[in-house]
Design an enzyme around this catalytic site. Sequence first.
Site, mmCIF file in Angstrom:
data_model
loop_
_atom_site.group_PDB
_atom_site.id
_atom_site.type_symbol
_atom_site.label_atom_id
_atom_site.label_comp_id
_atom_site.label_asym_id
_atom_site.label_seq_id
_atom_site.Cartn_x
_atom_site.Cartn_y
_atom_site.Cartn_z
ATOM 1 N N ARG A 233 0.846 -1.192 0.000
ATOM 2 C CA ARG A 233 0.000 0.000 0.000
ATOM 3 C C ARG A 233 0.881 1.242 0.000
ATOM 4 O O ARG A 233 2.037 1.202 0.436
ATOM 5 C CB ARG A 233 -0.915 0.005 1.222
ATOM 6 C CG ARG A 233 -1.878 -1.185 1.292
ATOM 7 C CD ARG A 233 -2.750 -1.107 2.533
ATOM 8 N NE ARG A 233 -3.704 -2.206 2.610
ATOM 9 C CZ ARG A 233 -3.484 -3.353 3.246
ATOM 10 N NH1 ARG A 233 -2.309 -3.546 3.861
ATOM 11 N NH2 ARG A 233 -4.402 -4.296 3.278
ATOM 12 N N LYS B 66 -2.388 -2.107 7.510
ATOM 13 C CA LYS B 66 -3.820 -1.907 7.706
ATOM 14 C C LYS B 66 -4.339 -2.915 8.719
ATOM 15 O O LYS B 66 -4.055 -4.106 8.635
ATOM 16 C CB LYS B 66 -4.550 -2.066 6.367
ATOM 17 C CG LYS B 66 -6.010 -1.653 6.416
ATOM 18 C CD LYS B 66 -6.632 -1.708 5.032
ATOM 19 C CE LYS B 66 -8.080 -1.272 5.074
ATOM 20 N NZ LYS B 66 -8.701 -1.306 3.720
ATOM 21 N N HIS C 43 -2.657 2.379 -5.717
ATOM 22 C CA HIS C 43 -3.418 1.197 -5.323
ATOM 23 C C HIS C 43 -3.791 0.342 -6.527
ATOM 24 O O HIS C 43 -4.063 -0.854 -6.391
ATOM 25 C CB HIS C 43 -4.673 1.597 -4.550
ATOM 26 C CG HIS C 43 -5.054 0.612 -3.488
ATOM 27 N ND1 HIS C 43 -4.324 0.418 -2.333
ATOM 28 C CD2 HIS C 43 -6.091 -0.268 -3.422
ATOM 29 C CE1 HIS C 43 -4.891 -0.510 -1.599
ATOM 30 N NE2 HIS C 43 -5.968 -0.959 -2.242
ATOM 31 N N ARG D 202 -1.263 -2.261 -6.829
ATOM 32 C CA ARG D 202 -1.493 -3.353 -5.865
ATOM 33 C C ARG D 202 -2.551 -4.319 -6.416
ATOM 34 O O ARG D 202 -2.391 -5.540 -6.324
ATOM 35 C CB ARG D 202 -1.941 -2.753 -4.530
ATOM 36 C CG ARG D 202 -2.299 -3.785 -3.453
ATOM 37 C CD ARG D 202 -2.613 -3.055 -2.151
ATOM 38 N NE ARG D 202 -3.339 -3.877 -1.205
ATOM 39 C CZ ARG D 202 -2.779 -4.670 -0.308
ATOM 40 N NH1 ARG D 202 -1.470 -4.777 -0.256
ATOM 41 N NH2 ARG D 202 -3.515 -5.373 0.526
ATOM 42 N N HIS E 179 -4.508 -9.371 3.739
ATOM 43 C CA HIS E 179 -5.962 -9.310 3.876
ATOM 44 C C HIS E 179 -6.402 -10.108 5.097
ATOM 45 O O HIS E 179 -5.959 -11.249 5.289
ATOM 46 C CB HIS E 179 -6.651 -9.880 2.632
ATOM 47 C CG HIS E 179 -6.521 -8.995 1.423
ATOM 48 N ND1 HIS E 179 -6.664 -9.451 0.135
ATOM 49 C CD2 HIS E 179 -6.260 -7.667 1.328
ATOM 50 C CE1 HIS E 179 -6.498 -8.450 -0.709
ATOM 51 N NE2 HIS E 179 -6.254 -7.364 -0.008
ATOM 52 N N TYR F 41 -10.462 -10.415 -6.489
ATOM 53 C CA TYR F 41 -9.612 -10.423 -7.674
ATOM 54 C C TYR F 41 -9.948 -11.596 -8.582
ATOM 55 O O TYR F 41 -9.808 -11.505 -9.803
ATOM 56 C CB TYR F 41 -8.144 -10.473 -7.263
ATOM 57 C CG TYR F 41 -7.732 -9.277 -6.450
ATOM 58 C CD1 TYR F 41 -7.506 -8.053 -7.072
ATOM 59 C CD2 TYR F 41 -7.601 -9.340 -5.073
ATOM 60 C CE1 TYR F 41 -7.144 -6.934 -6.331
ATOM 61 C CE2 TYR F 41 -7.236 -8.233 -4.332
ATOM 62 C CZ TYR F 41 -7.010 -7.032 -4.968
ATOM 63 O OH TYR F 41 -6.675 -5.926 -4.242
#
Length: 341
Positions: A122, A147, A210, A213, A236, A245
């Site tokens: 990120r 995150k 992003h 990414r 994640h 995705y």
Amino acid sequence: RFLCLQRSVQRLADLKRPFILDYIDFSLKSGLSIATVNTQVHLLHGFLLFLQEEGYTIPQSLLRIPSLKIPDSLPKYLTDEQVGKLRQTLIDNLEAAQNPHLRRLAKLDLATFYLLWQAGMRLGEVEELRLEDLDLGGQRLSVRNGKGLKDRTVYLTGTALFALQEYLAVRGEGSGDHVFLYRNAPLSKDLIRSRLKAQGVRIGVKVYPHRLRHTCASQLLNAGCRITSIQAFLGHKKLNTTMIYARAYDQTVADDYFTAMSRVEQRMEIAPLQNPVENANQEYEVVKEQENPQLAIWLERLALPELCQEERLEIVDQLKHALSLTLNRQNAPPVMVIATL
């Protein structure tokens, strides 16, 4: 403004639930996004709760207006060709740099590009990366407090590692231990974003950090990487986030489908067919080579605009019969040939 001008709301008692719903419809028709409308309704809801705490009487119907459902959008990623163009532009910038300052910036751009793309980091993680987080010998680095306040390990390809080492060689001294510096101060993520966007404009590709990414995740998935490995690599918390995705574009799913369906057809002893359209075109060429004069007459009549539907259908039936006799030895369906004609 809408409630006052369009629905004549002058006092709190004038505010009705249908007025708020009218405003939602009006905003959507005006082109506002669902997220913007939800934000405004949420702010109104908070204001009404404040008034309620202050002793005002607020009907419960005004406090129960649900938010609009936000569409489950798919992530946008770059194609392999677009990534290649962007990478080549950054390399060209480095080769064209005429002084140490420009070469340093070009190496910085290339290093951050690889961390955003191949490492899937990120933007904020790149900005906060520290020297102590690097393990160049092990071709990896650590993301601290990512995150969700999660730490994770990010692996570096040989190309990404080389680009990072090239930048570190010209990094210079700074006021802190941040990896990326600009004018001897920690690099701002806004600078990374703006410089990346400028390079994208040069090649006609909309690029933002992003999106790289997203590109990393999509490419890993389509290269056969396990979805759980991608989940851990990207950091994640939930697998469903990573599965987005796969919904966007999963070449491995397509490959698995065609491979499995081919096995089904083999098990059912269904012989593979050629492309029907190509086959029909080939057979049509055979018919043309035979120079059937009657066929030419029928085709000319079919081209007449004043021909009625019944006459056209009659000619088609005659064509079907003639072509079935002509193409019988090739075992080609005459209906497919008629459709092609």
